[in-house]
Enzyme design. Structure first.
Site, mmCIF file in Angstrom:
data_model
loop_
_atom_site.group_PDB
_atom_site.id
_atom_site.type_symbol
_atom_site.label_atom_id
_atom_site.label_comp_id
_atom_site.label_asym_id
_atom_site.label_seq_id
_atom_site.Cartn_x
_atom_site.Cartn_y
_atom_site.Cartn_z
ATOM 1 N N LYS A 1 15.738 2.215 14.146
ATOM 2 C CA LYS A 1 15.706 1.311 15.298
ATOM 3 C C LYS A 1 14.325 1.253 15.929
ATOM 4 C CE LYS A 1 17.871 0.673 19.851
ATOM 5 N NZ LYS A 1 18.926 1.169 20.761
ATOM 6 N N GLU B 1 20.596 -1.627 27.787
ATOM 7 C CA GLU B 1 21.409 -0.410 27.761
ATOM 8 C C GLU B 1 21.668 0.169 29.158
ATOM 9 O OE1 GLU B 1 19.286 2.016 25.020
ATOM 10 O OE2 GLU B 1 19.885 0.824 23.281
ATOM 11 N N ASP C 1 18.148 6.633 31.371
ATOM 12 C CA ASP C 1 18.726 6.519 30.029
ATOM 13 C C ASP C 1 17.744 7.049 28.986
ATOM 14 O OD1 ASP C 1 19.971 5.835 27.689
ATOM 15 O OD2 ASP C 1 20.069 3.685 28.077
ATOM 16 N N ASP D 1 27.126 -0.407 21.138
ATOM 17 C CA ASP D 1 25.916 0.343 21.481
ATOM 18 C C ASP D 1 25.223 0.676 20.166
ATOM 19 O OD1 ASP D 1 23.959 2.121 22.252
ATOM 20 O OD2 ASP D 1 25.333 3.734 22.826
#
Length: 568
Positions: free
Chosen positions: A68, A145, A168, A6
């Site tokens: 990211k 994800e 999420d 992850d």
């Protein structure tokens, strides 16, 4: 050895599939989560994780976090007099995770399944794959994800599950997926998201709220901007965590041994976050629309991502769905555990023989076209979808196109990914050109077939119907960076849009509303909305105020009708 990773905006984790179950691997500090932070010390050493995060407040100029969010773009960070792209920094995090696996198991990973936000586009996914390769890993698969979290949730009891929604909300991105599990198949029905919404944004809101309260004397103004912002965000993170378990928290920073602090309440924080909380609704509505589900048809609302721990978020979710969410999966661990399950599938582990996963195409794929409005005007650069977003993959779809000029000798198809009505708002993936026989406009035609698989590979076949000639292109790698001349030419083309005659605020607002509606729908509904947009654009270009007023009223009434049908 294959692992599941992850790769998060705020924290990252790695897990392995062993003895029929996924296991999280602790880092050198014994923690299951490693901060996605990189810092370069003055002596040239590279710090990763908690040690790097600790230096964010003291040496922000040589420390990077939340990189990211820049995955897939050209933005660079200067650390220790060297420019670093997001994939370079992510590779350092991945390498550190591999070190932890080697220390824990005695074997160094050579392959990985890496998670990405469901709404990552082609460039972002390929940048993530490059990060894995730079870390010395063969990236067997990128998995969304929420899909990974759905795997972890679905394997808890091995039972079939009615449709459930994975909500999420991580440190930097927000994803929604609607998933079903039936007879060993985990099927993703729809995904949507916001790549610029996460816990980091809530920290920024809290920092902005508390800055004048904690520092009425303006002492923070004496610090350089990077250090000041780093201190405020670190204090906001700490206060936000306190508010996850209490109704009150203390926002505190220390300057030259002087502690500045002020109290903050959960209610004040919630009021400050109203705009962010409203943004949580849009991807949910889009995902429900795309798979034609009602909220009442959802069995569970599964929370994933550390930011879902915030009471303000949980209250918003409860209000949105009219029920309490499911908290049985660990919000920080579910994605890594699901990635490890996918790694086990990739390794063909016997314990997972009965589990299959079906995903969807995250973005619409299509070509640019020219459309004619009802007044005879032509509109260039209009997006023509061939594969709609949230179509189950692998998939092969075809569209038919024709020439628009007499004696046209070739057709150029530019291939795009995105949701915008005009292709300038989407991502260009590649181009393919075919010669056609010179005939009157509309008499030479070509079939364009898009074939897309779960790995992100897109194959495009163009066949000229009159001659049988076929051209093919396979899009697997990002195109070479354009030259400065090409960039300047593109900017010049975009600049022309700023001087369009549609300048009245009322018309601009209505067109923006219509384009948002176009992005919110797929299939026949999208095509209908697209035609509405074309007709209104034609009225605007006529510069006939009466015609524009009539067209504006018609379009407004049509948009009001479809807005009233929203599932939430």
């Amino acid at each position: 050895m294959i692992v599941g990773i992850d790769l998060g905006t705020t924290n990252s984790a790695v897990a392995v599939w062993q003895d029929g179950v996924p296991h999280l691997v602790p880092n050198a500090l014994g923690e299951l989560l490693t901060p996605s932070a990189i810092s370069m010390s003055r002596d040239g050493a590279t710090l990763v994780g908690a040690a790097a995060l600790d230096r964010m407040a003291t040496d922000p100029a040589n420390t990077a976090i939340s990189f990211k969010r820049n995955m897939g773009n050209d933005r660079e960070v200067l650390l220790a007099r060297k420019e670093w792209r997001a994939e370079d920094l992510s590779a350092l995090v991945l390498r550190s995770l591999c070190d932890d696996v080697e220390a824990h198991t005695g074997s160094r990973p050579t392959e990985a399944v890496i998670t990405v936000p469901a709404y990552f586009n082609d460039r972002q996914r390929k940048a993530t794959r490059r990060a894995g390769e730079l870390a010395g890993l063969e990236v067997r698969r990128l998995i969304n994800e929420p899909t990974a979290a759905a795997l972890a949730f679905g394997l808890q009891d091995q039972e079939d599950r009615e449709p459930f929604l994975v909500f999420d909300l991580g440190g930097g991105t927000f994803d929604v997926s609607i998933v079903e599990k039936f007879e060993g198949v985990v099927e993703v029905r729809a995904s949507a998201g916001d790549n610029r919404l996460g816990g980091d944004d809530f920290n920024e809101v809290l920092a902005a709220l508390m800055k004048p309260l904690v520092d009425p004397e303006g002492l923070l103004a004496k610090l350089d901007a990077p250090r000041r912002e780093a201190m405020l965000l670190r204090a906001a993170e700490a206060a936000r965590r306190q508010l996850s378990t209490a109704d009150n928290a203390t926002f505190a920073v220390t300057i030259d041994d002087r502690r500045l602090e002020a109290p903050v309440t959960a209610d004040a924080f919630e009021r400050a976050c109203e705009a962010l909380l409203r943004r949580l609704r849009e991807p949910v509505v889009r995902a429900l629309r795309d798979c034609a589900f009602e909220v009442s048809e959802l069995g569970d609302i599964v929370l994933v991502g550390g930011a879902t721990r915030m009471p303000v978020v949980r209250k918003a979710i409860t209000r949105m769905f009219g029920r309490f969410p499911n908290s049985t999966v660990h919000p920080d661990h579910a994605v890594a555990l699901g990635a490890a399950i996918q790694a086990g599938l990739a390794a063909r582990d016997a314990a997972l023989e009965e589990i299959r996963i079906s995903d969807v195409c995250p973005f619409t794929l299509g070509v640019d076209t020219i459309e004619r409005d009802q007044f005879g005007g032509y509109h260039h650069g209009v997006f023509s979808p061939i594969i709609d977003r949230n179509t189950p993959v692998p998939i092969s779809r075809m569209g038919n196109y024709r020439t628009v000029q007499d004696n046209q000798k070739e057709i150029l198809f530019n291939i795009y990914q995105g949701e915008a009505r005009e292709v300038s708002g989407n991502i260009l993936l590649g181009s393919i050109k075919v010669p056609v026989p010179p005939r009157p406009a509309g008499e030479a035609t070509a079939d364009v077939r898009f074939t897309y698989d779960s790995s992100g590979l897109l194959e495009v076949d163009v066949t000229v119907n009159q001659t049988g000639l076929t051209r093919n292109i396979v899009i697997v790698d990002e195109a070479d960076r354009p030259s400065e001349k090409e960039i300047a030419a593109r900017r010049a083309e975009l600049a022309k849009l700023k001087f369009h005659p549609r300048e009245e605020a009322e018309n601009v607002a209505l067109m923006a509303r219509a384009e948002r509606a176009y992005e919110d729908f797929i299939g026949d509904e999208r095509r209908i909305v697209g035609q509405w947009i074309t007709d209104f654009a034609g009225a605007l270009e006529s510069q006939d105020h009466r015609r524009i007023a009539e067209a504006r009223q018609v379009l407004t009434e049509r948009l009001d009708t479809i807005d009233a049908s929203a599932p939430l």
